[in-house]
Design an enzyme around this catalytic site. Sequence first.
Site, short mmCIF file in Angstrom:
data_model
loop_
_atom_site.label_atom_id
_atom_site.label_comp_id
_atom_site.label_asym_id
_atom_site.label_seq_id
_atom_site.Cartn_x
_atom_site.Cartn_y
_atom_site.Cartn_z
N LYS A 1 39.85 32.75 37.60
CA LYS A 1 40.90 32.50 36.62
C LYS A 1 41.52 31.09 36.79
CE LYS A 1 42.04 37.42 36.04
NZ LYS A 1 43.14 38.41 35.96
N HIS B 1 38.89 37.99 37.88
CA HIS B 1 38.71 39.19 37.06
C HIS B 1 37.47 39.91 37.55
CE1 HIS B 1 38.07 41.76 33.55
NE2 HIS B 1 36.80 41.39 33.61
N GLU C 1 31.57 42.45 28.42
CA GLU C 1 32.17 41.18 28.87
C GLU C 1 31.10 40.12 29.13
OE1 GLU C 1 36.04 43.50 30.77
OE2 GLU C 1 34.62 42.50 32.13
P1 GTP Z 1 41.26 42.22 35.65
O1 GTP Z 1 40.13 42.22 36.62
O2 GTP Z 1 41.73 40.81 35.32
O3 GTP Z 1 40.98 43.05 34.42
O4 GTP Z 1 42.48 42.88 36.44
P2 GTP Z 1 42.69 44.42 36.82
O5 GTP Z 1 41.59 45.25 36.24
O6 GTP Z 1 42.92 44.48 38.29
O7 GTP Z 1 44.05 44.75 36.08
P3 GTP Z 1 44.30 45.19 34.57
O8 GTP Z 1 42.99 45.27 33.83
O9 GTP Z 1 45.18 46.36 34.60
O10 GTP Z 1 45.13 43.97 34.00
C1 GTP Z 1 44.47 42.81 33.49
C2 GTP Z 1 45.21 41.57 33.93
O11 GTP Z 1 46.48 41.56 33.30
C3 GTP Z 1 45.53 41.49 35.42
O12 GTP Z 1 44.48 41.00 36.21
C4 GTP Z 1 46.68 40.51 35.42
O13 GTP Z 1 46.21 39.18 35.28
C5 GTP Z 1 47.42 40.91 34.15
N1 GTP Z 1 48.51 41.84 34.46
C6 GTP Z 1 48.42 43.16 34.80
N2 GTP Z 1 49.64 43.68 35.03
C7 GTP Z 1 50.51 42.67 34.83
C8 GTP Z 1 51.93 42.56 34.89
O14 GTP Z 1 52.65 43.52 35.20
N3 GTP Z 1 52.46 41.33 34.60
C9 GTP Z 1 51.69 40.24 34.25
N4 GTP Z 1 52.27 39.06 33.97
N5 GTP Z 1 50.36 40.32 34.18
C10 GTP Z 1 49.78 41.50 34.46
MG MG Z 2 40.96 45.12 34.24
#
Ligand code: GTP
Ligand code: MG
Length: 139
Positions: free
Chosen positions: A11, A117, A128
């Site tokens: 990222k 990610h 993706e």
């Molecule tokens: P990814 O691998 O990026 O998909 O992350 P993840 O699978 O661990 O988490 P999720 O899919 O639930 O959320 C996607 C992305 O949204 C996260 O990686 C963060 O960058 C962002 N995100 C999730 N929760 C929060 C939050 O509470 N605040 C903010 N600012 N960003 C968030």
């Molecule tokens: Mg995710």
Amino acid sequence: MAGNLTFTMIKPDAVRANNIGNILQMINEAGFKIKAMKYTRLTETQAGQFYEVHKERPFYGELVDFMSSGPIVAAILEKDNAVEDFRTLIGATNPAEATKGTIRKKYASSIGENAVHGSDSDENANIEGNFFFSKLERF
Ligand code: GTP
Ligand code: MG
């Protein structure tokens, strides 16, 4: 049976911090092979499409702004049990909760700016990967 491909992005926060090399080294040392890779930058529209599943979440706007704020590295990775093993390697979404030795524990600064990610299912890994790469870009 679990698939052998996953999709990742390094990222914008990790690119800005010059951690591309460190993160790729951890990925390779954990046994993942690179099937496809590119250095690129998402427009706001593209970041919005990529994270469309989170459209209703309160952090969606922040997420789209952040993911389009600078260049990223996108890649398709290959390993047995790729999706689950890669999620283990990157650690919890919130780096404060991530296990020691994970990529997010080492390189992420917050739940929003969390360095990498990783796809959460074989189906999403496929969607993706197809978002970024054509057949001709996979080796
Ligand atoms: P990814 O691998 O990026 O998909 O992350 P993840 O699978 O661990 O988490 P999720 O899919 O639930 O959320 C996607 C992305 O949204 C996260 O990686 C963060 O960058 C962002 N995100 C999730 N929760 C929060 C939050 O509470 N605040 C903010 N600012 N960003 C968030
Ligand atoms: Mg995710």
